[in-house]
Enzyme design. Structure first.
Site, PDB file in Angstrom:
ATOM      1  N   CYS A  56       0.859  -1.171   0.000  1.00 34.54           N
ATOM      2  CA  CYS A  56       0.000   0.000   0.000  1.00 34.54           C
ATOM      3  C   CYS A  56       0.903   1.231   0.000  1.00 34.54           C
ATOM      4  O   CYS A  56       1.807   1.335   0.837  1.00 34.54           O
ATOM      5  CB  CYS A  56      -0.906   0.002   1.229  1.00 34.54           C
ATOM      6  SG  CYS A  56      -1.845   1.536   1.417  1.00 34.54           S
ATOM      7  N   ASP A  63      -0.267  -5.897   0.422  1.00 31.10           N
ATOM      8  CA  ASP A  63      -1.548  -6.263  -0.157  1.00 31.10           C
ATOM      9  C   ASP A  63      -1.323  -7.538  -0.964  1.00 31.10           C
ATOM     10  O   ASP A  63      -0.312  -7.667  -1.658  1.00 31.10           O
ATOM     11  CB  ASP A  63      -2.063  -5.158  -1.089  1.00 31.10           C
ATOM     12  CG  ASP A  63      -2.528  -3.927  -0.327  1.00 31.10           C
ATOM     13  OD1 ASP A  63      -3.183  -4.091   0.714  1.00 31.10           O
ATOM     14  OD2 ASP A  63      -2.231  -2.810  -0.780  1.00 31.10           O
ATOM     15  N   VAL A  78       4.978 -12.906 -24.277  1.00 33.33           N
ATOM     16  CA  VAL A  78       5.800 -12.714 -23.083  1.00 33.33           C
ATOM     17  C   VAL A  78       6.316 -14.073 -22.605  1.00 33.33           C
ATOM     18  O   VAL A  78       5.586 -15.063 -22.589  1.00 33.33           O
ATOM     19  CB  VAL A  78       5.027 -11.975 -21.961  1.00 33.33           C
ATOM     20  CG1 VAL A  78       3.857 -12.789 -21.434  1.00 33.33           C
ATOM     21  CG2 VAL A  78       5.966 -11.578 -20.835  1.00 33.33           C
ATOM     22  N   GLU A  79       7.576 -14.104 -22.247  1.00 38.46           N
ATOM     23  CA  GLU A  79       8.186 -15.326 -21.717  1.00 38.46           C
ATOM     24  C   GLU A  79       7.801 -15.444 -20.243  1.00 38.46           C
ATOM     25  O   GLU A  79       7.887 -14.474 -19.488  1.00 38.46           O
ATOM     26  CB  GLU A  79       9.711 -15.242 -21.917  1.00 38.46           C
ATOM     27  CG  GLU A  79      10.444 -16.535 -21.665  1.00 38.46           C
ATOM     28  CD  GLU A  79      10.677 -16.796 -20.201  1.00 38.46           C
ATOM     29  OE1 GLU A  79      10.443 -17.948 -19.779  1.00 38.46           O
ATOM     30  OE2 GLU A  79      11.073 -15.866 -19.478  1.00 38.46           O
ATOM     31  N   SER A  80       7.359 -16.618 -19.811  1.00 35.85           N
ATOM     32  CA  SER A  80       6.735 -16.786 -18.492  1.00 35.85           C
ATOM     33  C   SER A  80       7.684 -16.572 -17.311  1.00 35.85           C
ATOM     34  O   SER A  80       7.271 -16.031 -16.295  1.00 35.85           O
ATOM     35  CB  SER A  80       6.056 -18.148 -18.380  1.00 35.85           C
ATOM     36  OG  SER A  80       6.990 -19.194 -18.538  1.00 35.85           O
ATOM     37  N   HIS A  97      -4.167  -0.807  -5.869  1.00 33.28           N
ATOM     38  CA  HIS A  97      -4.569  -1.964  -6.673  1.00 33.28           C
ATOM     39  C   HIS A  97      -4.865  -1.563  -8.119  1.00 33.28           C
ATOM     40  O   HIS A  97      -4.399  -2.210  -9.067  1.00 33.28           O
ATOM     41  CB  HIS A  97      -5.821  -2.631  -6.086  1.00 33.28           C
ATOM     42  CG  HIS A  97      -5.695  -3.086  -4.675  1.00 33.28           C
ATOM     43  ND1 HIS A  97      -4.502  -3.436  -4.089  1.00 33.28           N
ATOM     44  CD2 HIS A  97      -6.633  -3.276  -3.729  1.00 33.28           C
ATOM     45  CE1 HIS A  97      -4.714  -3.808  -2.836  1.00 33.28           C
ATOM     46  NE2 HIS A  97      -6.018  -3.716  -2.598  1.00 33.28           N
ATOM     47  N   GLU A  98      -5.657  -0.511  -8.270  1.00 35.09           N
ATOM     48  CA  GLU A  98      -6.069  -0.080  -9.609  1.00 35.09           C
ATOM     49  C   GLU A  98      -4.870   0.328 -10.459  1.00 35.09           C
ATOM     50  O   GLU A  98      -4.790   0.003 -11.653  1.00 35.09           O
ATOM     51  CB  GLU A  98      -7.059   1.095  -9.505  1.00 35.09           C
ATOM     52  CG  GLU A  98      -8.321   0.786  -8.730  1.00 35.09           C
ATOM     53  CD  GLU A  98      -8.204   0.973  -7.205  1.00 35.09           C
ATOM     54  OE1 GLU A  98      -9.258   0.928  -6.548  1.00 35.09           O
ATOM     55  OE2 GLU A  98      -7.084   1.175  -6.683  1.00 35.09           O
TER      56      GLU A  98
END
Length: 165
Positions: A56, A63, A78-80, A97-98
């Site tokens: 936060c 969080d 994207v490579e994992s 969060h947003e």
């Protein structure tokens, strides 16, 4: 275009590397791509990330949440392992969060230029409230832009019963 040769994988440096460096602050530079082996087909790739952690920005308390990333690749994917290290880099990053969800999506758009992508965060409650931000993007001027409009307008019309957090 079946299979990959060494030339196709030359830009992937993290996969199989035993000397992995973990970044403890936001590090989009760790993201790597490889070529989509099926660029003539529309298909979804979905990542479920059940142990996402960020801080936060106000209280500096952690969080926790699950992040769902779904995308339809175009030329690059994207490579994992690099995605795992990128997500790990949020551990000490301060972000609402947003903002975190939108930043993840923006970084992946910049990295891969996908046809379509959506990112959904489902965070554990703090103070009795859970926050579940959702964002999406469809490549402008394509059917995927229309798909993004449709999905955002119809997103979560029937929210699930929350009993697993």
């Amino acid at each position: 275009m079946a299979g990959r040769n060494e030339e196709d994988l030359k830009d992937i440096t993290l996969l199989g590397n035993q000397n992995t460096e973990y970044h403890f602050n936001y590090a989009p530079e760790v993201l790597e791509t490889f070529d989509n082996q099926h660029p003539d087909r529309d298909y979804f790739v979905k990542f479920n990330i059940p142990e996402f952690t960020t801080l936060c920005p106000m209280t500096k308390q952690p969080d926790f949440g699950t992040i769902y990333i779904s995308y339809i690749p175009d030329i690059k994917m994207v490579e994992s392992k690099s995605l795992k290290l990128y997500i790990f880099s949020y551990r000490n990053h301060g972000g609402f969060h947003e903002d975190s969800i939108n930043t993840i999506m923006n970084d992946l758009i910049e990295l891969m230029d996908p046809r379509y992508i959506e990112v959904w965060g489902k965070f554990t409650p703090r103070g009795g409230i859970s926050i579940d931000p959702y964002c999406n993007y469809g490549k402008p001027g394509t059917k995927f832009e229309q798909m993004a409009d449709h999905r955002i307008m119809n997103h979560d019309l029937y929210p699930e019963k929350i009993d697993n957090r």
